[in-house]
Structures are given as C-alpha cells and as structure tokens.
Design an enzyme around this catalytic site. Sequence first.
Site, PDB file in Angstrom:
ATOM      1  N   LYS A   1      -4.822 -14.365  14.384  1.00 11.21           N
ATOM      2  CA  LYS A   1      -6.035 -15.369  14.591  1.00 11.21           C
ATOM      3  C   LYS A   1      -5.710 -16.363  13.650  1.00 11.21           C
ATOM      4  O   LYS A   1      -5.969 -17.513  14.014  1.00 11.21           O
ATOM      5  CB  LYS A   1      -7.384 -14.915  14.334  1.00 11.21           C
TER       6      LYS A   1
ATOM      7  N   HIS B   1      15.527  -1.847  54.437  1.00  5.72           N
ATOM      8  CA  HIS B   1      14.299  -2.215  54.477  1.00  5.72           C
ATOM      9  C   HIS B   1      13.323  -1.012  54.226  1.00  5.72           C
ATOM     10  O   HIS B   1      12.398  -0.641  55.116  1.00  5.72           O
ATOM     11  CB  HIS B   1      13.937  -2.701  55.853  1.00  5.72           C
TER      12      HIS B   1
ATOM     13  N   THR C   1       0.765  -1.293   0.075  1.00 10.70           N
ATOM     14  CA  THR C   1       0.079   0.016  -0.088  1.00 10.70           C
ATOM     15  C   THR C   1       0.727   1.203   0.052  1.00 10.70           C
ATOM     16  O   THR C   1       2.073   1.188   0.476  1.00 10.70           O
ATOM     17  CB  THR C   1      -0.907   0.128   1.294  1.00 10.70           C
TER      18      THR C   1
END
Length: 535
Positions: free
Chosen positions: A152, A290, A49
């Site tokens: 898919k 910590h 395209t």
Amino acid sequence: MAGPRHDPSLYRDRDVVPVRRALVSVSDKTDLLRLAEALSGAGVEIVSTGSTAATIREAGHAVTDVSAVTGFPESLDGRVKTLHPAVHAGLLADLRLEDHEGQLQHLGIEPFELVVVNLYPFVETVAAGAQGDDVVEQIDIGGPAMVRASAKNYANVAIVVSPQSYPAIIEALGQGGTSLAQRRELAARAFAHTAEYDRAVATWFAEGTLVEGTDLPQHLTVRAERLAILRYGENSHQRAALYSRTGGHGIAQATQLQGKEMSYNNYVDADAALRAAFDMVLPAVAIIKHANPCGIAVTAPNALDPIASAHLRAHECDPVSAFGGVIAANRTVTLKMAENLRDIFTEVVVAPDFEPAALEVFALKKNLRVLQLPADWRQERIDVRLVSGGLLLQDADRFPDDIESVAENWDLVTGERPTEDEMQNLIFAWKACRAVKSNAIVLAKDSATVGIGMGQVNRVDSCRLAVERAGSRAAGSVAASDAFFPFSDGPQVLMDAGISAIVQPGGSVRDDETIALARERGVTMFFTGERHFFH
C-alpha cells in the site's frame, strides 16, 4: 471535508528512495545470505525475526531483532512477532507528508524503506498431506499484514516477496535506491502473492464446508496467471490469451519444443486429443479436428513400434479429415511415428516425450508445433465451464481403471456373449465415444475407429454419418452410442451396414423396439446403464 494531510499539494515527489533500513522475515531462505551481504555492504540496518535473524547473524552480519524494535518478545509460539505499531507505523508512514514524518519522530519510530517477506509454506504443507492443526499453524498472519502494508505504501517502501526479485534489489542498492516504477511493480506482485495465498487458505477451508450430499465446495476461487497473448481467439476479430491455473498440470503447462506459436484453437484441439488418447491403457493415438476425433486407435497386437502402429491405424479411419489435424500420443513419440507424419500436414503433436531422432525429423517441418506434457500431467478430476454470469462445475467424466471388470456387468439384452476380442472392441468403442461430441456414434474394428458420427442434432443422422465414413469397413465392426437410441431407426442404419454388436446406455421408453430389432437381425447388444454426453 478532507483534512490538510490529504491535500495532494502536500505530497512530495519520492522517485528514488535510498534504502537505510530493511525488515527481513522469510520462510524461504533461498539466496537470503546473498541479499544480507549486499544489505550489510550498503550500510543498511537489517531488522529481522526468529530463524531469519539467526541465519543472518550466524553468517556474520549485524542484525536487529524485531523484539528490540517493539520492546515486546516474540510470543505464543511465534504467532505474535511483528503485529506491533513500532513495525507497522514504520511500514505505513507516507513520508511525502510532513505530518506523517513528524508523527514518526514524536513516537520515536524509524521508517522502513525495504521489506523482504515470504509467507509460511501453507500450500506445500497441504500438498504434503498434513491435516488439521498442522495446516492451521502454517496460516501466516503477520506476514500478509506486512506485505499488504508495505505494498500500500509503495510510494515509500519496496516490498519483496520472492528471492527472484533479490538481484534487482541488489542492483538498486548500488544505484542509490529503488525507483517509484520498481516499487509499484513490486507492490503489484505482492498483492498478487497475498491474493493467491488467501485463495489457497480459503480453498482448504472450503473443502471442509461441502454442499450437503456432495463433494463440491460451497465456495470456489480460481487463480490463474497469464502465460501468453495469443494472436487471436477462435476467429481473427477475437482477443485471446493463455492462462496457467495455479496447481495446473495440463496442456497449459506443456512445453513447446518447436513450431509456430500455439493458437487458441490449437490449445482446444490439443486438450481434446489428450482426452481421447489417455482414456486408453495400451499405446494409443488420437487425431482431432475442431475438437472432434477423426481417428482413435491403440496399437496392433505384436507391433514392433506400438505408438507408430497406433498412429497409422488412427489415420486410416479418416485420412481426409486428418489433414491439418492435432495429434496426441499417450506414449513417447518414436522415430517411426515421426517418419509416418513426414508427408502429412499436421498442426500439433503432443505427447509425454519424444525420441531425439523423432525431434530431428520434426525439425524439418518448421511450422509443426511440438508440445511435451509436464511430467506430472494427469487428467483433471473436475470440469469447470464458464456460463454467462457464473460457471458450471462437475466431476470429470472418467472411466474406471478396471473398465474390463465393469464391462463384465453390462446387461446383455440380446445376442450371444461376444468372444474376448469382440468384447475388447466394444470396450474400445465405448471409451472412444466419450471423446466425441454428442450425439456420438463410433464404429470400431480391431480396437481402432473406422467410422465416427458426431455433433448431430439427432442420433440417426450420427449413425448415417458414421456408416458413410466407414464405408465397407462398417461390415463386421461394433458400434457404441454415447446415449440411448430414442427410436430403432438409428440401430437399423447400423445393422443395415453390417455391424455385429452395439453397446449403449439403454433407458429409452422404446428400448423394447430396439432390442426386438437386434434380436431379429442377430446382433449382440449391451446396455451399460451409463451415458457419456460430451457437449
């Protein structure tokens, strides 16, 4: 009852699928001609395209325009090009089924075995500052449709969404086609690609659909990619992994220059260290254990090596707790700072950069993890925290760049206005307490912490802890409290230790008692009107 074309027994195995026809439509032309040359050399028909077709054709390769396939010209300024049955039937036909193969022949449609598509640069357009219709025109419609259709149908079609996959496709062309495993992996990448694209579009729209009276989005989508499996989480029985959030620019994106693999706790502490060090404008170092600071300091005035000076002063706050700590510097780590650390057991050092000589010193400490921040590192604008069933989102607690000007408007409730140096100490302590877990009390002297009380369930215990850790250094220091004192017992502990000034938000129903005590003891006290809880 399902029709015969859904009968599993009718499906034929298609492991290796030869590539005879490819649909190529890309906005990112990276390595496009390399791929086109390989396709042409393998005798593959290229359908393309717009500008993609023009680029391939100008390079001397044969290409079929998609309009020749659809019999319909590209229209509406390119909005409609590939949205046509002649394209999508060729993408979705499951050629394991004779029925699908027969329908294609009846319709005169040729299938595609390879689709190469990447989407309009929506994210880049938004990042460049575009607005309105300029952004809308970069929302790809046909591209995602082709990607999803091909993914898919991965049993028959290989879908490629990134130039990074071109080498593998070129190799497959020489081996007779793409394998089923390869196509399935490409499909997974393709669906992740379109999901991320849709997330970016949804986020952009959500920013224009804000909750009334706030700048927080009505809808929130977070996308992250797993970077590494960690050995374990906070404890050895917990699984853990590091994920990079799309568009992130923090500790997750840091480059590890040396040392053992980072742990879950290393990342948590390193992030807390950055929070503390980068609140400071001057060269600063924070040491974390910590998730709490055991030392924060900026450079001493006129120091020959400012960042090394900041580190030594931070370390002096609590050398015992600094053992096994995580260190963040807000400037390049120098050779001198590295030498200061030579005999101090440290888990992680993170900084924007490191002098080569400093890295040579660190290389002698094989287990030391050294992290370099990404060039675009900056503190987050929004904080997000997971809770069961959802998440919490808030503005990040940040100090304004003109904190000194803001401090000029603090409410002096008792005592004389401090000298400039004393005021800088108060500002430093106020900034430092933001990095300490609530209830937070910070004692500071010469813009370095000397005692820190954190994480206690009442404020008076935090005061006692800060004073105990400071020892004799508490005398003449200043104190900052992240929230108001509910009783005067906390300030009493601080004043008995000899602090000279306190900065706190104010707002307690017993403020008058605290003010009266400070006036009686000759202690300066400011109310800021703003608290800095850190849970």
